[in-house]
Design a protein around this motif. Structure first.
Motif, mmCIF file in Angstrom:
data_model
loop_
_atom_site.group_PDB
_atom_site.id
_atom_site.type_symbol
_atom_site.label_atom_id
_atom_site.label_comp_id
_atom_site.label_asym_id
_atom_site.label_seq_id
_atom_site.Cartn_x
_atom_site.Cartn_y
_atom_site.Cartn_z
ATOM 1 N N ASN B 26 0.838 -1.208 0.000
ATOM 2 C CA ASN B 26 0.000 0.000 0.000
ATOM 3 C C ASN B 26 0.873 1.258 0.000
ATOM 4 O O ASN B 26 0.843 2.046 0.939
ATOM 5 C CB ASN B 26 -0.877 0.046 1.271
ATOM 6 C CG ASN B 26 -1.637 -1.238 1.498
ATOM 7 O OD1 ASN B 26 -2.731 -1.402 0.980
ATOM 8 N ND2 ASN B 26 -1.052 -2.159 2.262
ATOM 9 N N PRO B 27 1.684 1.452 -1.055
ATOM 10 C CA PRO B 27 2.653 2.562 -1.001
ATOM 11 C C PRO B 27 1.973 3.909 -0.792
ATOM 12 O O PRO B 27 1.045 4.253 -1.522
ATOM 13 C CB PRO B 27 3.364 2.493 -2.366
ATOM 14 C CG PRO B 27 2.570 1.570 -3.210
ATOM 15 C CD PRO B 27 1.772 0.697 -2.307
ATOM 16 N N GLY B 28 2.422 4.615 0.217
ATOM 17 C CA GLY B 28 1.888 5.952 0.477
ATOM 18 C C GLY B 28 0.584 5.966 1.241
ATOM 19 O O GLY B 28 0.103 7.019 1.639
ATOM 20 N N ALA B 29 -0.014 4.792 1.461
ATOM 21 C CA ALA B 29 -1.337 4.760 2.083
ATOM 22 C C ALA B 29 -1.269 4.578 3.595
ATOM 23 O O ALA B 29 -2.262 4.747 4.289
ATOM 24 C CB ALA B 29 -2.172 3.645 1.482
ATOM 25 N N LEU B 30 -0.085 4.226 4.109
ATOM 26 C CA LEU B 30 0.042 3.950 5.534
ATOM 27 C C LEU B 30 1.067 4.890 6.151
ATOM 28 O O LEU B 30 2.222 4.914 5.742
ATOM 29 C CB LEU B 30 0.525 2.511 5.751
ATOM 30 C CG LEU B 30 -0.467 1.390 5.467
ATOM 31 C CD1 LEU B 30 0.254 0.055 5.451
ATOM 32 C CD2 LEU B 30 -1.575 1.386 6.506
ATOM 33 N N LEU B 31 0.646 5.662 7.128
ATOM 34 C CA LEU B 31 1.585 6.546 7.811
ATOM 35 C C LEU B 31 2.162 5.804 9.016
ATOM 36 O O LEU B 31 1.409 5.369 9.896
ATOM 37 C CB LEU B 31 0.869 7.818 8.287
ATOM 38 C CG LEU B 31 1.752 8.809 9.045
ATOM 39 C CD1 LEU B 31 2.738 9.481 8.088
ATOM 40 C CD2 LEU B 31 0.904 9.868 9.755
ATOM 41 N N PRO B 32 3.475 5.663 9.085
ATOM 42 C CA PRO B 32 4.055 5.010 10.260
ATOM 43 C C PRO B 32 3.878 5.886 11.502
ATOM 44 O O PRO B 32 4.058 7.101 11.439
ATOM 45 C CB PRO B 32 5.545 4.885 9.913
ATOM 46 C CG PRO B 32 5.642 5.120 8.438
ATOM 47 C CD PRO B 32 4.492 6.017 8.088
ATOM 48 N N ILE B 33 3.507 5.271 12.617
ATOM 49 C CA ILE B 33 3.427 6.000 13.882
ATOM 50 C C ILE B 33 4.288 5.276 14.914
ATOM 51 O O ILE B 33 4.133 4.080 15.139
ATOM 52 C CB ILE B 33 1.969 6.175 14.382
ATOM 53 C CG1 ILE B 33 1.956 6.839 15.766
ATOM 54 C CG2 ILE B 33 1.196 4.849 14.412
ATOM 55 C CD1 ILE B 33 0.572 7.297 16.228
ATOM 56 N N ALA B 34 5.237 6.028 15.512
ATOM 57 C CA ALA B 34 6.068 5.454 16.581
ATOM 58 C C ALA B 34 5.566 6.016 17.906
ATOM 59 O O ALA B 34 4.481 5.655 18.356
ATOM 60 C CB ALA B 34 7.536 5.759 16.315
ATOM 61 N N GLY B 35 6.263 6.958 18.513
ATOM 62 C CA GLY B 35 5.853 7.474 19.823
ATOM 63 C C GLY B 35 4.726 8.492 19.774
ATOM 64 O O GLY B 35 4.238 8.929 20.819
ATOM 65 N N LEU B 48 -4.539 15.744 10.842
ATOM 66 C CA LEU B 48 -3.856 14.528 10.373
ATOM 67 C C LEU B 48 -4.565 14.014 9.130
ATOM 68 O O LEU B 48 -5.715 13.594 9.191
ATOM 69 C CB LEU B 48 -3.859 13.465 11.479
ATOM 70 C CG LEU B 48 -3.113 12.168 11.144
ATOM 71 C CD1 LEU B 48 -1.630 12.434 10.913
ATOM 72 C CD2 LEU B 48 -3.289 11.144 12.261
ATOM 73 N N ARG B 49 -3.852 14.067 7.994
ATOM 74 C CA ARG B 49 -4.500 13.705 6.738
ATOM 75 C C ARG B 49 -4.595 12.191 6.552
ATOM 76 O O ARG B 49 -5.571 11.690 6.014
ATOM 77 C CB ARG B 49 -3.789 14.355 5.559
ATOM 78 C CG ARG B 49 -4.644 15.473 4.944
ATOM 79 C CD ARG B 49 -3.922 16.161 3.804
ATOM 80 N NE ARG B 49 -2.751 16.885 4.291
ATOM 81 C CZ ARG B 49 -1.756 17.290 3.513
ATOM 82 N NH1 ARG B 49 -1.776 17.009 2.222
ATOM 83 N NH2 ARG B 49 -0.733 17.959 4.008
ATOM 84 N N ALA B 50 -3.554 11.479 6.984
ATOM 85 C CA ALA B 50 -3.561 10.017 6.820
ATOM 86 C C ALA B 50 -4.704 9.413 7.637
ATOM 87 O O ALA B 50 -4.935 9.805 8.774
ATOM 88 C CB ALA B 50 -2.232 9.449 7.279
ATOM 89 N N ARG B 51 -5.442 8.484 7.058
ATOM 90 C CA ARG B 51 -6.526 7.811 7.783
ATOM 91 C C ARG B 51 -6.122 6.413 8.219
ATOM 92 O O ARG B 51 -6.718 5.825 9.109
ATOM 93 C CB ARG B 51 -7.774 7.707 6.901
ATOM 94 C CG ARG B 51 -8.356 9.035 6.519
ATOM 95 C CD ARG B 51 -8.943 9.743 7.728
ATOM 96 N NE ARG B 51 -9.219 11.146 7.392
ATOM 97 C CZ ARG B 51 -9.775 12.021 8.210
ATOM 98 N NH1 ARG B 51 -10.097 11.665 9.425
ATOM 99 N NH2 ARG B 51 -9.989 13.251 7.843
#
Lengths: 162, 293
Positions: B26-35, B48-51
């Motif tokens: 899913n290139p570009g469709a998933l925003l990585p979230i760490a802390g 936050l634009r990423a869903r």
């Protein structure tokens, strides 16, 4: 998206009790604690990780619960101010906050006490600089901080750190 | 406006390999979230634009520091607390452990990650000048494999990165060759904790027979990207530490940066401060007995 699709069950230990909650993965740990578990001792101040009012311990580390999506807390152990309130180890801290006027309106107090506990866990005999740094992520608009710092210093002298 | 959590989904595969595969599918469709110290702030603000997000918090493959003979490889998911506490980072890369110590407060340091500071791409990221001074390299990973790039070339312009839609920062590599250097770093801001820097400098210098053998100066918050002051370094390298050189270095630094007026400071103030910090660094370089900053 209906709730039944977007919600999952998450398991976390809260103040020593294994707890299951249904929530969306993105739901803030802060809201899960306050609204789903009724633990309203954790306060919301800024909602963006600047003020520390929502601080809790997650697996023993101080975190701002407004910045933790519940999916990241799954499987972890959470301690809130309600957990500290019944823990005999923190009696000294509770006493000194009262004696030194470390609590006024009370909104920052739960976060301040969690930050203090986190500090004393790591540094049982902190210097004033250690205390300032340990509490630097917690804002207070009432006290001017001096009373809070003194309360933590005195609690350390009374052996608050177990 | 507060966001509705039901509009978002965080998938949590639990290991790096599966995260990379998901991002590849899913290139570009998933925003990585760490802390979450940046992502959750945007979420709270309703910006936050990423869903769809993918959880990379606490992945063992991202949260470890590998100490090799020639370099250390810091997992991108290492927190600022991890950096402050790591023996080799503390002793050999003090610019980085110092920067980690004045990012946010303790709770932010327990959650914010080095990879996140890079990927958030703010010109004010406090750890970034240190990475520039140490000549860091990044290991980027995707389903297509890994590639290694110089951090200096990674930030192309304001918030623009040399990072493909399916790529993740895996590690930050620092060569273990800076022990002989004097290190100098200073954050100028309203307050160390919580406040974002007006100017943040990280510098390294090594003298040989009274001559500046190698000066490396990096600054944050004075351009669209964190900046290495290459022209200023050229002015200094190979020269004796004299007041005329210090003056020229100050002037060159002021010309090299591109500061702006914003809510935190003014271009004029930032320019003056950068000059003063360059001068202070050179003083330290000339009197190493004063010790490490």
């Amino acid at each position: 998206m209906s709730d039944s699709v977007s919600q999952c069950e998450f398991s976390l230990r809260v103040n020593g009790v294994q707890t299951f909650v249904r929530a969306c993965s993105m739901e803030r740990l802060l809201d899960v604690l306050r609204e789903k578990l009724g633990l309203t001792g954790t306060k919301e101040g800024c909602g963006e990780g600047e003020c520390g009012a929502c601080a809790v311990l997650m697996d023993g580390e101080l975190v701002d619960s407004c910045l933790v999506p519940v999916v990241q807390a799954a499987g972890s152990s959470i301690v809130t101010i309600e957990g500290l309130a019944v823990d005999s180890r923190f009696r000294a801290l509770r006493e000194t906050f009262l004696e030194y006027g470390g609590a006024q309106c009370g909104i920052c107090t739960p976060g301040m006490m969690l930050a203090a506990v986190n500090l004393l866990d790591k540094k049982p005999a902190p210097t004033m600089d250690d205390i300032r740094e340990g509490l630097s992520g917690n804002l207070c608009r009432c006290t001017g901080y001096a009373q809070i710092l003194e309360a933590v210093a005195e609690a350390a002298r009374r052996g608050a750190a177990r | 406006m507060r966001s509705d959590p039901a509009d978002y989904e965080i998938v949590a595969p639990g290991n790096l390999q599966d995260v990379v595969m998901l991002m590849g599918d899913n290139p570009g469709a998933l925003l990585p979230i760490a802390g979450g110290t940046d992502v959750m702030v945007q979420y709270a603000a309703g910006t936050l634009r990423a869903r769809k997000l993918v959880n990379i918090w606490n992945l063992p493959d991202l949260r470890r520091v590998e100490v090799l003979a020639a370099e250390i490889q810091i997992g991108a998911g290492s927190t600022y607390t991890d950096l402050r506490e790591h023996a080799v980072v503390k002793s050999e890369f003090p610019l980085l452990s110092r920067a980690a110590s004045w990012i946010g407060g303790i709770s932010n340091q327990n959650r914010g990650t080095l990879g996140g500071n890079i990927a958030n791409a703010s010109p004010a990221g406090d750890s970034l000048p240190a990475l520039l001074a140490y000549g860091a390299e990044l290991i980027l990973v995707s389903v297509r494999g890994e590639r290694r790039v110089a951090y200096r070339d990674f930030h192309k312009d304001y918030k623009k990165m040399d990072l493909a839609a399916d790529e993740l920062i895996r590690a930050i590599c620092l060569a273990r060759e800076f022990k002989p250097y004097i290190s100098y770093t200073r954050k100028v801001g309203t307050r160390n904790a919580q406040a974002i820097s007006k100017v943040c400098m990280a510098a390294l210098g090594r003298m040989e027979h009274g001559v500046i053998a190698d000066a490396r100066i990096a600054v944050g918050s004075v351009a669209p990207v964190p900046l290495r002051l290459m022209e200023t370094e050229r002015v200094l390298n190979g020269k004796r530490l004299e007041s005329s050189i210090a003056l020229l270095a100050r002037k060159t630094a002021a010309e090299e940066i591109r500061p702006i007026d914003d809510i935190r400071s003014t271009a004029r103030y930032r320019s003056a401060v950068v000059g003063n910090l360059v001068a202070e660094f050179l003083e330290r370089l000339g009197a190493p007995a004063a010790g490490h900053e």
